[in-house]
Write a protein that holds these residues in place. Structure first.
Motif, PDB file in Angstrom:
ATOM      1  N   GLU A  54       0.696  -1.200  -0.011  1.00  0.00           N
ATOM      2  CA  GLU A  54      -0.010   0.084  -0.083  1.00  0.00           C
ATOM      3  C   GLU A  54       0.873   1.238   0.061  1.00  0.00           C
ATOM      4  OE1 GLU A  54      -3.275   0.637  -0.519  1.00  0.00           O
ATOM      5  OE2 GLU A  54      -3.429  -1.609  -0.452  1.00  0.00           O
ATOM      6  N   LEU A  56       3.959   1.547  -1.117  1.00  0.00           N
ATOM      7  CA  LEU A  56       4.582   1.650  -2.601  1.00  0.00           C
ATOM      8  C   LEU A  56       3.543   2.151  -3.470  1.00  0.00           C
ATOM      9  CD1 LEU A  56       6.647  -1.425  -2.545  1.00  0.00           C
ATOM     10  CD2 LEU A  56       7.531   0.978  -2.422  1.00  0.00           C
ATOM     11  N   SER A  57       2.259   1.625  -3.362  1.00  0.00           N
ATOM     12  CA  SER A  57       1.325   2.075  -4.284  1.00  0.00           C
ATOM     13  C   SER A  57       1.013   3.976  -4.203  1.00  0.00           C
ATOM     14  CB  SER A  57       0.172   1.371  -4.023  1.00  0.00           C
ATOM     15  OG  SER A  57      -1.160   1.896  -4.742  1.00  0.00           O
ATOM     16  N   LEU A  59       3.043   5.751  -2.944  1.00  0.00           N
ATOM     17  CA  LEU A  59       4.278   6.606  -3.494  1.00  0.00           C
ATOM     18  C   LEU A  59       4.194   6.661  -5.132  1.00  0.00           C
ATOM     19  CD1 LEU A  59       6.921   7.870  -3.209  1.00  0.00           C
ATOM     20  CD2 LEU A  59       7.932   5.546  -3.115  1.00  0.00           C
ATOM     21  N   ALA A  60       3.842   5.479  -5.694  1.00  0.00           N
ATOM     22  CA  ALA A  60       3.903   5.386  -7.147  1.00  0.00           C
ATOM     23  C   ALA A  60       2.848   6.291  -7.691  1.00  0.00           C
ATOM     24  CB  ALA A  60       3.732   3.774  -7.855  1.00  0.00           C
ATOM     25  N   THR A  61       1.753   6.374  -6.969  1.00  0.00           N
ATOM     26  CA  THR A  61       0.506   7.274  -7.436  1.00  0.00           C
ATOM     27  C   THR A  61       1.249   9.024  -7.352  1.00  0.00           C
ATOM     28  OG1 THR A  61      -1.119   5.679  -6.881  1.00  0.00           O
ATOM     29  CG2 THR A  61      -1.829   8.153  -7.249  1.00  0.00           C
ATOM     30  N   ASP A  62       1.808   9.211  -6.098  1.00  0.00           N
ATOM     31  CA  ASP A  62       2.027  10.384  -5.973  1.00  0.00           C
ATOM     32  C   ASP A  62       3.532  10.764  -6.985  1.00  0.00           C
ATOM     33  OD1 ASP A  62       2.458  12.860  -4.542  1.00  0.00           O
ATOM     34  OD2 ASP A  62       4.208  12.218  -3.314  1.00  0.00           O
ATOM     35  N   VAL A  63       3.951   9.988  -7.509  1.00  0.00           N
ATOM     36  CA  VAL A  63       5.176  10.380  -8.224  1.00  0.00           C
ATOM     37  C   VAL A  63       4.414  10.435  -9.821  1.00  0.00           C
ATOM     38  CG1 VAL A  63       7.045   9.212  -9.552  1.00  0.00           C
ATOM     39  CG2 VAL A  63       7.154   9.097  -7.089  1.00  0.00           C
ATOM     40  N   GLU A  64       3.610   9.675 -10.101  1.00  0.00           N
ATOM     41  CA  GLU A  64       3.143   9.768 -11.338  1.00  0.00           C
ATOM     42  C   GLU A  64       2.195  10.898 -11.594  1.00  0.00           C
ATOM     43  OE1 GLU A  64       1.996   8.452 -14.981  1.00  0.00           O
ATOM     44  OE2 GLU A  64       3.550   8.030 -13.992  1.00  0.00           O
ATOM     45  N   ASP A  65       1.495  11.175 -10.248  1.00  0.00           N
ATOM     46  CA  ASP A  65       0.785  12.654 -10.381  1.00  0.00           C
ATOM     47  C   ASP A  65       1.726  13.868 -10.601  1.00  0.00           C
ATOM     48  OD1 ASP A  65      -1.691  11.229 -10.296  1.00  0.00           O
ATOM     49  OD2 ASP A  65      -2.026  11.668  -8.207  1.00  0.00           O
ATOM     50  N   ARG A  67       4.477  13.828 -12.014  1.00  0.00           N
ATOM     51  CA  ARG A  67       5.258  13.880 -13.242  1.00  0.00           C
ATOM     52  C   ARG A  67       4.289  14.284 -14.277  1.00  0.00           C
ATOM     53  NH1 ARG A  67       5.198  10.695 -17.598  1.00  0.00           N
ATOM     54  NH2 ARG A  67       3.882   9.085 -17.003  1.00  0.00           N
ATOM     55  N   THR A  79      -7.745   4.117  -0.939  1.00  0.00           N
ATOM     56  CA  THR A  79      -6.860   3.048  -1.302  1.00  0.00           C
ATOM     57  C   THR A  79      -7.707   1.725  -1.608  1.00  0.00           C
ATOM     58  OG1 THR A  79      -6.839   2.554   1.219  1.00  0.00           O
ATOM     59  CG2 THR A  79      -4.972   4.053   0.140  1.00  0.00           C
TER      60      THR A  79
END
Length: 86
Positions: A54, A56-57, A59-65, A67, A79
């Motif tokens: 969860e 990591l998910s 974090l990945a969403t935050d990074v993608e948003d 970007r 979540t």
């Protein structure tokens, strides 16, 4: 409980000052302490892995948003509600 070598903002104890130098070992110390606390509070290995997934998910969403230039706040995003077997 272990003290962490990070600077805490006096007006918001939950926030860490980002402009302060951090001990490179602090993340490892924090991870080990969190793991130990989770296990001592009854979470099994599968539950700890689900929590890590969860995180990591998020974090990945935050990074993608970031970007894509989206201003969405990941912390308030829903979540997945996965049942955890004990």
């Amino acid at each position: 409980m272990t003290a962490f070598p990070v600077a805490v903002l006096p007006d918001n104890p939950g926030m860490v000052a980002r402009d302060q130098p951090h001990d490179p070992r602090s993340v490892r110390i924090l991870a080990k302490t969190m793991y130990r606390e989770l296990r001592q509070n009854g979470l099994n290995e599968q539950e700890v892995m689900a929590l890590a997934g969860e995180l990591l998910s998020l974090l990945a969403t935050d990074v993608e948003d970031r970007r894509l230039g989206s201003g969405r706040d990941v912390a308030s995003a829903p979540t997945s509600a996965r049942p955890v077997e004990r």
